[in-house]
Design a protein around this motif. Structure first.
Motif, PDB file in Angstrom:
ATOM      1  N   TRP A   1       8.229  20.780  59.476  1.00 12.42           N
ATOM      2  CA  TRP A   1       8.967  21.072  60.693  1.00 12.42           C
ATOM      3  C   TRP A   1       8.113  20.894  61.952  1.00 12.42           C
ATOM      4  O   TRP A   1       8.413  21.460  62.991  1.00 12.42           O
ATOM      5  CB  TRP A   1       9.521  22.492  60.632  1.00 12.42           C
ATOM      6  CG  TRP A   1      10.572  22.650  59.583  1.00 12.42           C
ATOM      7  CD1 TRP A   1      11.755  21.972  59.482  1.00 12.42           C
ATOM      8  CD2 TRP A   1      10.544  23.555  58.476  1.00 12.42           C
ATOM      9  NE1 TRP A   1      12.462  22.392  58.385  1.00 12.42           N
ATOM     10  CE2 TRP A   1      11.738  23.371  57.737  1.00 12.42           C
ATOM     11  CE3 TRP A   1       9.627  24.507  58.032  1.00 12.42           C
ATOM     12  CZ2 TRP A   1      12.056  24.095  56.603  1.00 12.42           C
ATOM     13  CZ3 TRP A   1       9.926  25.230  56.892  1.00 12.42           C
ATOM     14  CH2 TRP A   1      11.125  25.024  56.191  1.00 12.42           C
ATOM     15  N   ASP A   2       7.041  20.144  61.844  1.00 12.12           N
ATOM     16  CA  ASP A   2       6.254  19.822  63.023  1.00 12.12           C
ATOM     17  C   ASP A   2       6.014  18.315  63.039  1.00 12.12           C
ATOM     18  O   ASP A   2       6.603  17.578  62.245  1.00 12.12           O
ATOM     19  CB  ASP A   2       4.949  20.611  63.051  1.00 12.12           C
ATOM     20  CG  ASP A   2       4.143  20.450  61.759  1.00 12.12           C
ATOM     21  OD1 ASP A   2       4.314  19.413  61.068  1.00 12.12           O
ATOM     22  OD2 ASP A   2       3.351  21.354  61.437  1.00 12.12           O
ATOM     23  N   SER A   3       5.161  17.851  63.917  1.00 15.96           N
ATOM     24  CA  SER A   3       4.971  16.407  64.047  1.00 15.96           C
ATOM     25  C   SER A   3       4.431  15.773  62.772  1.00 15.96           C
ATOM     26  O   SER A   3       4.642  14.582  62.523  1.00 15.96           O
ATOM     27  CB  SER A   3       4.037  16.098  65.222  1.00 15.96           C
ATOM     28  OG  SER A   3       2.753  16.674  65.012  1.00 15.96           O
ATOM     29  N   GLY A   4       3.760  16.582  61.950  1.00 13.66           N
ATOM     30  CA  GLY A   4       3.259  16.062  60.686  1.00 13.66           C
ATOM     31  C   GLY A   4       4.359  15.704  59.710  1.00 13.66           C
ATOM     32  O   GLY A   4       4.120  14.992  58.732  1.00 13.66           O
ATOM     33  N   GLY A   5       5.565  16.192  59.964  1.00 12.53           N
ATOM     34  CA  GLY A   5       6.700  15.886  59.104  1.00 12.53           C
ATOM     35  C   GLY A   5       7.388  14.587  59.453  1.00 12.53           C
ATOM     36  O   GLY A   5       8.417  14.256  58.857  1.00 12.53           O
ATOM     37  N   VAL A   6       6.856  13.853  60.414  1.00 17.10           N
ATOM     38  CA  VAL A   6       7.425  12.569  60.830  1.00 17.10           C
ATOM     39  C   VAL A   6       6.586  11.452  60.245  1.00 17.10           C
ATOM     40  O   VAL A   6       5.411  11.291  60.590  1.00 17.10           O
ATOM     41  CB  VAL A   6       7.483  12.451  62.367  1.00 17.10           C
ATOM     42  CG1 VAL A   6       8.054  11.094  62.784  1.00 17.10           C
ATOM     43  CG2 VAL A   6       8.319  13.579  62.955  1.00 17.10           C
TER      44      VAL A   6
ATOM     45  N   ALA B   1      11.184  31.274  68.844  1.00  9.42           N
ATOM     46  CA  ALA B   1      10.615  31.586  67.528  1.00  9.42           C
ATOM     47  C   ALA B   1      11.061  32.964  67.050  1.00  9.42           C
ATOM     48  O   ALA B   1      11.374  33.155  65.865  1.00  9.42           O
ATOM     49  CB  ALA B   1       9.093  31.503  67.590  1.00  9.42           C
ATOM     50  N   MET B   2      11.096  33.920  67.956  1.00  7.69           N
ATOM     51  CA  MET B   2      11.513  35.271  67.593  1.00  7.69           C
ATOM     52  C   MET B   2      12.968  35.290  67.142  1.00  7.69           C
ATOM     53  O   MET B   2      13.318  35.880  66.109  1.00  7.69           O
ATOM     54  CB  MET B   2      11.312  36.199  68.793  1.00  7.69           C
ATOM     55  CG  MET B   2      11.625  37.656  68.528  1.00  7.69           C
ATOM     56  SD  MET B   2      11.035  38.722  69.868  1.00  7.69           S
ATOM     57  CE  MET B   2      11.863  37.992  71.295  1.00  7.69           C
ATOM     58  N   ALA B   3      13.837  34.626  67.912  1.00  6.99           N
ATOM     59  CA  ALA B   3      15.258  34.586  67.558  1.00  6.99           C
ATOM     60  C   ALA B   3      15.485  33.831  66.256  1.00  6.99           C
ATOM     61  O   ALA B   3      16.272  34.257  65.399  1.00  6.99           O
ATOM     62  CB  ALA B   3      16.061  33.938  68.686  1.00  6.99           C
TER      63      ALA B   3
ATOM     64  N   HIS C   1       7.774  29.658  59.117  1.00  6.96           N
ATOM     65  CA  HIS C   1       7.358  28.657  60.105  1.00  6.96           C
ATOM     66  C   HIS C   1       7.482  29.212  61.520  1.00  6.96           C
ATOM     67  O   HIS C   1       6.576  29.037  62.348  1.00  6.96           O
ATOM     68  CB  HIS C   1       8.213  27.397  59.957  1.00  6.96           C
ATOM     69  CG  HIS C   1       8.129  26.467  61.122  1.00  6.96           C
ATOM     70  ND1 HIS C   1       7.062  25.617  61.316  1.00  6.96           N
ATOM     71  CD2 HIS C   1       8.980  26.260  62.169  1.00  6.96           C
ATOM     72  CE1 HIS C   1       7.249  24.925  62.436  1.00  6.96           C
ATOM     73  NE2 HIS C   1       8.403  25.288  62.967  1.00  6.96           N
ATOM     74  N   HIS C   2       8.596  29.891  61.804  1.00  8.33           N
ATOM     75  CA  HIS C   2       8.807  30.401  63.159  1.00  8.33           C
ATOM     76  C   HIS C   2       7.876  31.579  63.465  1.00  8.33           C
ATOM     77  O   HIS C   2       7.469  31.758  64.621  1.00  8.33           O
ATOM     78  CB  HIS C   2      10.272  30.786  63.346  1.00  8.33           C
ATOM     79  CG  HIS C   2      11.184  29.600  63.420  1.00  8.33           C
ATOM     80  ND1 HIS C   2      11.135  28.696  64.456  1.00  8.33           N
ATOM     81  CD2 HIS C   2      12.146  29.155  62.578  1.00  8.33           C
ATOM     82  CE1 HIS C   2      12.038  27.744  64.257  1.00  8.33           C
ATOM     83  NE2 HIS C   2      12.659  28.002  63.136  1.00  8.33           N
ATOM     84  N   ARG C   3       7.529  32.362  62.461  1.00  6.52           N
ATOM     85  CA  ARG C   3       6.554  33.437  62.691  1.00  6.52           C
ATOM     86  C   ARG C   3       5.181  32.849  63.017  1.00  6.52           C
ATOM     87  O   ARG C   3       4.442  33.390  63.850  1.00  6.52           O
ATOM     88  CB  ARG C   3       6.488  34.360  61.479  1.00  6.52           C
ATOM     89  CG  ARG C   3       7.671  35.319  61.394  1.00  6.52           C
ATOM     90  CD  ARG C   3       7.450  36.408  60.351  1.00  6.52           C
ATOM     91  NE  ARG C   3       8.486  37.417  60.448  1.00  6.52           N
ATOM     92  CZ  ARG C   3       9.645  37.360  59.817  1.00  6.52           C
ATOM     93  NH1 ARG C   3       9.912  36.318  59.036  1.00  6.52           N
ATOM     94  NH2 ARG C   3      10.549  38.307  59.966  1.00  6.52           N
ATOM     95  N   ARG C   4       4.832  31.769  62.331  1.00  5.01           N
ATOM     96  CA  ARG C   4       3.567  31.105  62.669  1.00  5.01           C
ATOM     97  C   ARG C   4       3.603  30.574  64.096  1.00  5.01           C
ATOM     98  O   ARG C   4       2.617  30.677  64.840  1.00  5.01           O
ATOM     99  CB  ARG C   4       3.307  29.970  61.688  1.00  5.01           C
ATOM    100  CG  ARG C   4       2.912  30.417  60.288  1.00  5.01           C
ATOM    101  CD  ARG C   4       2.884  29.248  59.325  1.00  5.01           C
ATOM    102  NE  ARG C   4       2.443  29.638  57.983  1.00  5.01           N
ATOM    103  CZ  ARG C   4       2.702  28.938  56.899  1.00  5.01           C
ATOM    104  NH1 ARG C   4       3.372  27.791  56.992  1.00  5.01           N
ATOM    105  NH2 ARG C   4       2.277  29.352  55.719  1.00  5.01           N
ATOM    106  N   SER C   5       4.744  29.997  64.466  1.00  3.02           N
ATOM    107  CA  SER C   5       4.883  29.489  65.839  1.00  3.02           C
ATOM    108  C   SER C   5       4.789  30.610  66.840  1.00  3.02           C
ATOM    109  O   SER C   5       4.194  30.469  67.917  1.00  3.02           O
ATOM    110  CB  SER C   5       6.230  28.759  65.986  1.00  3.02           C
ATOM    111  OG  SER C   5       6.300  27.646  65.130  1.00  3.02           O
ATOM    112  N   LEU C   6       5.389  31.756  66.508  1.00  2.28           N
ATOM    113  CA  LEU C   6       5.339  32.909  67.406  1.00  2.28           C
ATOM    114  C   LEU C   6       3.906  33.411  67.557  1.00  2.28           C
ATOM    115  O   LEU C   6       3.462  33.705  68.677  1.00  2.28           O
ATOM    116  CB  LEU C   6       6.235  34.028  66.847  1.00  2.28           C
ATOM    117  CG  LEU C   6       6.298  35.326  67.639  1.00  2.28           C
ATOM    118  CD1 LEU C   6       6.790  35.082  69.066  1.00  2.28           C
ATOM    119  CD2 LEU C   6       7.196  36.336  66.940  1.00  2.28           C
TER     120      LEU C   6
END
Length: 375
Positions: free
Chosen positions: A133-138, A313-315, A364-369
């Motif tokens: 779900w980040d640029s590495g996934g492209v 990210a929280m939501a 993933h979103h917790r890491r982003s947060l």
């Protein structure tokens, strides 16, 4: 920053008219007909366009209504409440937000009026790996070719690609590790193969898209330069929109549980009068209202570049887990009825699970947060 969450009369009007429209056009019986039978009814899409839904959060200079994510969130909450199928989220949210984040003024002027009017359906194709779900996934490649670009590779998890006449495709260029750009591919296009994939959530059609030496013009690169940051901004805004939809679905699950608890009798009493069921429904309400607060806060801060990484990210993390948990607990409240595949609750449970993975799982979103607050 001080934010008021008190709904205005305009917001109440948007909610009431949206709910009535969906009650008339998308009752659950019709949802089942579309997802298990004849596919999405494009007449509903055209009626949505006449009501201005597709352009709700698009600025007026690009053919939209000039409102924002707060108003769009109300519509999406109501759509999530009835599991509205079709390409709305893919086109009016994900693809639209990508274009608004990454496109030049000229590109927005060319593309957004088509989406706002419902004339075109767009699909956003970014990811290829289950947890990328980040640029590495492209991994798809875009190479320069005779003044234009040539696309090669494949995309998975593409919502509504079978309905789309515009594909917004993330591809890696020759500009180094961070060189990921968004490219506009007009459909049908030679070298593009779109394949339907059976997935858990039958209310959202998902596809794999393969690109084999697809030639597109140089102007197809949104923004004129490959850049991951505007792509990420569009994905964050889409995550905020998804949170509103998840709140609507969770609200409907709670309503189903409470209605059953009031009308199902055991030993001469409604089961809702027993402490175990009563406390469970109360816990569901607490999680729902916490999720609603996260979603509304994120919608109000979506245009703040400093707040968006945190609020989105929280939501995304909280609303995904709340919806999945509430839909699962509703099955428990329903008991034997809830374990029959014919009951609508299974469609909500599957939507909840699929939605929690669509734009990144809660981890993933917790890491982003954590990254956003400097941890």
């Amino acid at each position: 920053m001080t934010i008021s969450y008190v709904p205005s009369e305009d917001m109440d009007l948007i909610r009431s008219t949206t709910r009535q429209f969906l009650a008339d056009m998308v009752p659950m019986a019709r949802v089942r007909e579309m997802v298990f039978g004849d596919g999405f009814d494009m007449e509903i899409w055209r009626s949505m366009a006449e009501s201005g839904w597709q352009g709700l959060a698009i600025p007026e200079e690009y053919g939209g209504a000039g409102l924002g994510m707060v108003e769009l969130g109300v519509v999406l909450e109501e759509m999530g409440r009835v599991l509205t199928p079709g390409p709305f989220f893919a086109s009016a949210v994900m693809a639209t937000q990508a274009i608004m984040s990454a496109g030049t003024a000229e590109q927005k002027l060319e593309l957004l009026p088509r989406l706002a009017s419902g004339e075109s359906v767009a699909a956003l194709a970014v990811f290829e790996h289950p947890r990328g779900w980040d640029s590495g996934g492209v991994g798809a490649q875009a190479t320069r070719s005779d003044g234009g670009w040539m696309l090669d590779g494949h995309k998975r998890f593409v919502l509504a690609a079978g309905d789309a006449d515009l594909l917004i495709v993330a591809a890696r260029t020759d500009r180094g590790p961070g060189g990921v750009g968004l490219f506009v591919v007009e459909m049908p296009q030679r070298g593009v193969e779109v394949t339907h994939v059976d997935v858990l959530d039958v209310t959202r059609r998902q596809y794999e898209v393969h690109f084999d030496e697809v030639i597109i013009p140089g102007s197809a690169l949104l923004g004129g330069e490959p850049a991951w940051d505007p792509i990420l901004t569009g994905l964050r805004r889409s995550s905020v929109a998804l949170a509103s939809e998840q709140v609507g679905g969770a609200q409907r699950c709670l309503d189903i549980a409470v209605d059953h608890a009031k009308t199902r009798f055991q030993f001469g009493r409604p089961i809702g009068s027993y402490q175990a069921i009563k406390h469970l429904c109360a816990d569901m309400l607490v999680r729902l209202e916490q999720a609603r607060s996260c979603a509304v806060h994120a919608a109000h801060t979506v245009d703040d570049p400093e707040e968006l990484p945190v609020s989105s990210a929280m939501a995304a993390a909280y609303c995904s887990e709340a919806y999945e948990w509430i839909s699962g607990q509703t099955i428990q409240v329903l008991g034997g009825t809830g374990f029959t595949w014919e009951h609508d609750i299974h469609l909500y449970f599957k939507r909840a699970k699929a939605s929690s993975l669509m734009l990144g799982d809660p981890l993933h979103h917790r890491r982003s947060l954590a990254d956003a607050i400097g941890l």
